[in-house]
Design a protein around this motif. Structure first.
Motif, PDB file in Angstrom:
ATOM      1  N   MET A   1       0.848  -1.205   0.000  1.00 58.63           N
ATOM      2  CA  MET A   1       0.000   0.000   0.000  1.00 58.63           C
ATOM      3  C   MET A   1       0.882   1.252   0.000  1.00 58.63           C
ATOM      4  SD  MET A   1      -2.804   1.318   2.821  1.00 58.63           S
ATOM      5  CE  MET A   1      -4.096   0.227   2.280  1.00 58.63           C
ATOM      6  N   SER A   2       0.557   2.197  -0.880  1.00 62.06           N
ATOM      7  CA  SER A   2       1.335   3.433  -0.956  1.00 62.06           C
ATOM      8  C   SER A   2       1.104   4.295   0.278  1.00 62.06           C
ATOM      9  CB  SER A   2       0.925   4.214  -2.207  1.00 62.06           C
ATOM     10  OG  SER A   2       1.560   5.460  -2.260  1.00 62.06           O
ATOM     11  N   GLN A   3       2.183   4.855   0.806  1.00 60.63           N
ATOM     12  CA  GLN A   3       2.091   5.737   1.962  1.00 60.63           C
ATOM     13  C   GLN A   3       2.842   7.045   1.679  1.00 60.63           C
ATOM     14  OE1 GLN A   3       3.446   3.159   5.283  1.00 60.63           O
ATOM     15  NE2 GLN A   3       1.292   3.140   5.884  1.00 60.63           N
ATOM     16  N   PRO A   4       2.290   7.878   0.784  1.00 55.71           N
ATOM     17  CA  PRO A   4       2.995   9.092   0.358  1.00 55.71           C
ATOM     18  C   PRO A   4       3.157  10.144   1.443  1.00 55.71           C
ATOM     19  CG  PRO A   4       0.746   9.092  -0.462  1.00 55.71           C
ATOM     20  CD  PRO A   4       0.982   7.737   0.130  1.00 55.71           C
ATOM     21  N   PHE A   5       2.365  10.040   2.527  1.00 58.27           N
ATOM     22  CA  PHE A   5       2.420  11.070   3.567  1.00 58.27           C
ATOM     23  C   PHE A   5       2.977  10.533   4.885  1.00 58.27           C
ATOM     24  CE2 PHE A   5      -1.728  12.012   1.214  1.00 58.27           C
ATOM     25  CZ  PHE A   5      -1.056  12.601   0.159  1.00 58.27           C
ATOM     26  N   ALA A   6       3.606   9.378   4.829  1.00 61.42           N
ATOM     27  CA  ALA A   6       4.164   8.757   6.032  1.00 61.42           C
ATOM     28  C   ALA A   6       5.496   9.418   6.383  1.00 61.42           C
ATOM     29  CB  ALA A   6       4.343   7.260   5.821  1.00 61.42           C
ATOM     30  N   THR A   7       5.417  10.538   7.066  1.00 58.26           N
ATOM     31  CA  THR A   7       6.615  11.275   7.463  1.00 58.26           C
ATOM     32  C   THR A   7       7.374  10.542   8.567  1.00 58.26           C
ATOM     33  OG1 THR A   7       5.258  12.560   9.001  1.00 58.26           O
ATOM     34  CG2 THR A   7       5.653  13.518   6.832  1.00 58.26           C
ATOM     35  N   ARG A   8       8.616  10.882   8.704  1.00 54.12           N
ATOM     36  CA  ARG A   8       9.443  10.261   9.741  1.00 54.12           C
ATOM     37  C   ARG A   8       8.929  10.593  11.135  1.00 54.12           C
ATOM     38  NH1 ARG A   8      15.950  11.485  10.585  1.00 54.12           N
ATOM     39  NH2 ARG A   8      16.253  10.148  12.424  1.00 54.12           N
ATOM     40  N   TYR A   9       8.503  11.849  11.315  1.00 52.74           N
ATOM     41  CA  TYR A   9       8.026  12.312  12.618  1.00 52.74           C
ATOM     42  C   TYR A   9       6.520  12.600  12.563  1.00 52.74           C
ATOM     43  CZ  TYR A   9      13.045  13.129  13.148  1.00 52.74           C
ATOM     44  OH  TYR A   9      14.414  12.983  13.185  1.00 52.74           O
ATOM     45  N   PRO A  10       5.808  12.439  13.678  1.00 46.92           N
ATOM     46  CA  PRO A  10       4.369  12.716  13.693  1.00 46.92           C
ATOM     47  C   PRO A  10       4.051  14.155  13.301  1.00 46.92           C
ATOM     48  CG  PRO A  10       5.054  11.577  15.707  1.00 46.92           C
ATOM     49  CD  PRO A  10       6.308  11.969  14.988  1.00 46.92           C
ATOM     50  N   LEU A  11       2.885  14.327  12.714  1.00 45.90           N
ATOM     51  CA  LEU A  11       2.373  15.645  12.366  1.00 45.90           C
ATOM     52  C   LEU A  11       1.423  16.072  13.482  1.00 45.90           C
ATOM     53  CD1 LEU A  11       1.437  14.973   8.615  1.00 45.90           C
ATOM     54  CD2 LEU A  11       3.657  15.645   9.563  1.00 45.90           C
ATOM     55  N   VAL A  12       1.714  17.207  14.113  1.00 40.62           N
ATOM     56  CA  VAL A  12       0.932  17.684  15.248  1.00 40.62           C
ATOM     57  C   VAL A  12       0.273  19.005  14.864  1.00 40.62           C
ATOM     58  CG1 VAL A  12       1.009  18.439  17.656  1.00 40.62           C
ATOM     59  CG2 VAL A  12       2.418  16.508  16.903  1.00 40.62           C
ATOM     60  N   PHE A  13      -1.046  19.086  15.045  1.00 45.21           N
ATOM     61  CA  PHE A  13      -1.826  20.221  14.574  1.00 45.21           C
ATOM     62  C   PHE A  13      -2.315  21.070  15.740  1.00 45.21           C
ATOM     63  CE2 PHE A  13      -1.636  17.230  11.226  1.00 45.21           C
ATOM     64  CZ  PHE A  13      -1.678  17.969  10.057  1.00 45.21           C
ATOM     65  N   VAL A  14      -1.933  22.356  15.709  1.00 45.82           N
ATOM     66  CA  VAL A  14      -2.214  23.290  16.802  1.00 45.82           C
ATOM     67  C   VAL A  14      -3.221  24.338  16.312  1.00 45.82           C
ATOM     68  CG1 VAL A  14      -1.198  24.809  18.528  1.00 45.82           C
ATOM     69  CG2 VAL A  14       0.200  22.984  17.500  1.00 45.82           C
ATOM     70  N   PRO A  15      -4.392  24.436  16.941  1.00 48.05           N
ATOM     71  CA  PRO A  15      -5.419  25.367  16.473  1.00 48.05           C
ATOM     72  C   PRO A  15      -5.142  26.800  16.893  1.00 48.05           C
ATOM     73  CG  PRO A  15      -6.188  24.301  18.448  1.00 48.05           C
ATOM     74  CD  PRO A  15      -4.842  23.675  18.134  1.00 48.05           C
ATOM     75  N   GLY A  16      -5.891  27.708  16.308  1.00 50.66           N
ATOM     76  CA  GLY A  16      -5.761  29.119  16.639  1.00 50.66           C
ATOM     77  C   GLY A  16      -6.653  29.519  17.792  1.00 50.66           C
ATOM     78  N   MET A  17      -6.839  30.811  17.938  1.00 53.07           N
ATOM     79  CA  MET A  17      -7.721  31.349  18.972  1.00 53.07           C
ATOM     80  C   MET A  17      -9.123  30.778  18.807  1.00 53.07           C
ATOM     81  SD  MET A  17      -8.606  35.357  19.611  1.00 53.07           S
ATOM     82  CE  MET A  17      -9.797  35.896  20.831  1.00 53.07           C
ATOM     83  N   LEU A  18      -9.744  30.406  19.924  1.00 50.19           N
ATOM     84  CA  LEU A  18     -11.053  29.761  19.934  1.00 50.19           C
ATOM     85  C   LEU A  18     -11.030  28.455  19.159  1.00 50.19           C
ATOM     86  CD1 LEU A  18     -13.528  32.767  19.573  1.00 50.19           C
ATOM     87  CD2 LEU A  18     -13.153  31.346  21.588  1.00 50.19           C
ATOM     88  N   GLY A  19      -9.874  27.813  19.163  1.00 54.07           N
ATOM     89  CA  GLY A  19      -9.735  26.551  18.456  1.00 54.07           C
ATOM     90  C   GLY A  19     -10.200  25.371  19.299  1.00 54.07           C
TER      91      GLY A  19
END
Length: 296
Positions: A1-19
């Protein structure tokens, strides 16, 4: 199975104000994490104080990163920050560059927001109008906290005045003196893309592109709000997303700063209702592929 977005390190998503992470059934990063995970990425949405100073949010983020490192076994993380989340991510990277592989600023007010300046002058702290605005935002933050279903943890502190000061042009200028990593040396330029081992990227949109007023945005109330907010801009009156100016968003390698998207479109809100031709999810998947190619 192709994994084109399998980065070496985790992707962590931080929201903005009132997130938030997920409000009832609705995720902040609508469709984005799903697309990334489908391509093999470890994508984690996190929550920090919805309204507070950038430094307070940044310290909270450092504790979260420490936990993610421990739970995943990864040495570092790739941070994605939307709006004030970009400043929050920058703070964490400046404090612990050994924990952060990259920072991607998405419509981040890296030189401040003219909307925040307008509110500072028209709703000053300590006045009746200022107290009213503070009460509304405080109540909204608490309501959203009660509706949060995607994040569990201790109650997060709220400080409306501190948050506001963190987002004005003067407040961000003070922040940049302490944490200048990735900030352009010239207005409208690009910043150093690699500082202390951390790679810096950014992108943003402008609602003045006529395409942003077409497509799904014809039904999107947040787009109307952004158009009203855009009227408060002076320096970047013709080039903003309603909350952040085009050049104010620049950090590190500028991937793009004129996508036909408002401040909410850029993270695929609301329910993916965006302007004609806008593809916010694609920007995130392309960035994941970019990070993977860079060994991050």
């Amino acid at each position: 199975m192709s994994q084109p977005f399998a980065t070496r390190y985790p992707l962590v998503f931080v929201p903005g104000m009132l997130g938030f992470v997920r409000m009832l059934l609705y995720p902040y990063w609508f469709g984005i994490l799903k697309a990334l995970r489908k391509g093999g990425a470890t994508a984690i949405a996190v929550q920090v104080s919805p309204i507070n100073a950038t430094e307070v949010r940044g310290e909270q983020l450092l504790l979260i990163i420490e936990r993610i490192r421990r739970e995943t076994g990864a040495d570092k993380v790739n941070l994605f920050g939307h709006s004030q989340g970009a400043l929050t991510a920058r703070y964490a990277a400046a404090k612990r560059p050994d924990w952060v592989a990259s920072v991607t600023s998405v419509a981040g007010p890296n030189h401040g927001s003219e909307l925040a300046d307008y509110l500072e002058s028209h709703y000053p702290h300590g006045t009746a109008r200022g107290r009213l605005l503070k009460a509304v935002l405080h109540a909204l933050a608490h309501l959203m906290g009660w509706l949060e279903t995607g994040w569990r943890g201790p109650s997060l502190p709220i400080d409306v005045h501190a948050s506001h000061l963190s987002l004005t042009c003067a407040g961000v200028a003070r922040f940049n003196l302490q944490y200048p990593q990735g900030i352009p040396l010239t207005w409208g330029g690009q910043g150093e893309p690699l500082v202390n081992g951390v790679r810096y990227y950014s992108w943003s949109g402008v609602l003045q592109d006529r395409r942003s007023n077409e497509g799904g945005n014809r039904l999107d109330g947040t787009h109307v709000s952004c158009r009203l907010f855009a009227k408060t801009f002076v320096r970047e009156a013709g080039y903003c997303d309603g909350m952040v100016g085009r050049y104010s968003s620049h950090l590190g390698q500028v991937i793009g700063d004129d996508y036909p998207m408002d401040h909410f479109d850029i993270v695929n809100q609301s329910l993916g209702l965006v302007g004609k031709g806008a593809e916010p999810v694609r920007l995130f998947t392309e960035q994941a592929a970019r990070l993977k190619a860079a060994g991050l």
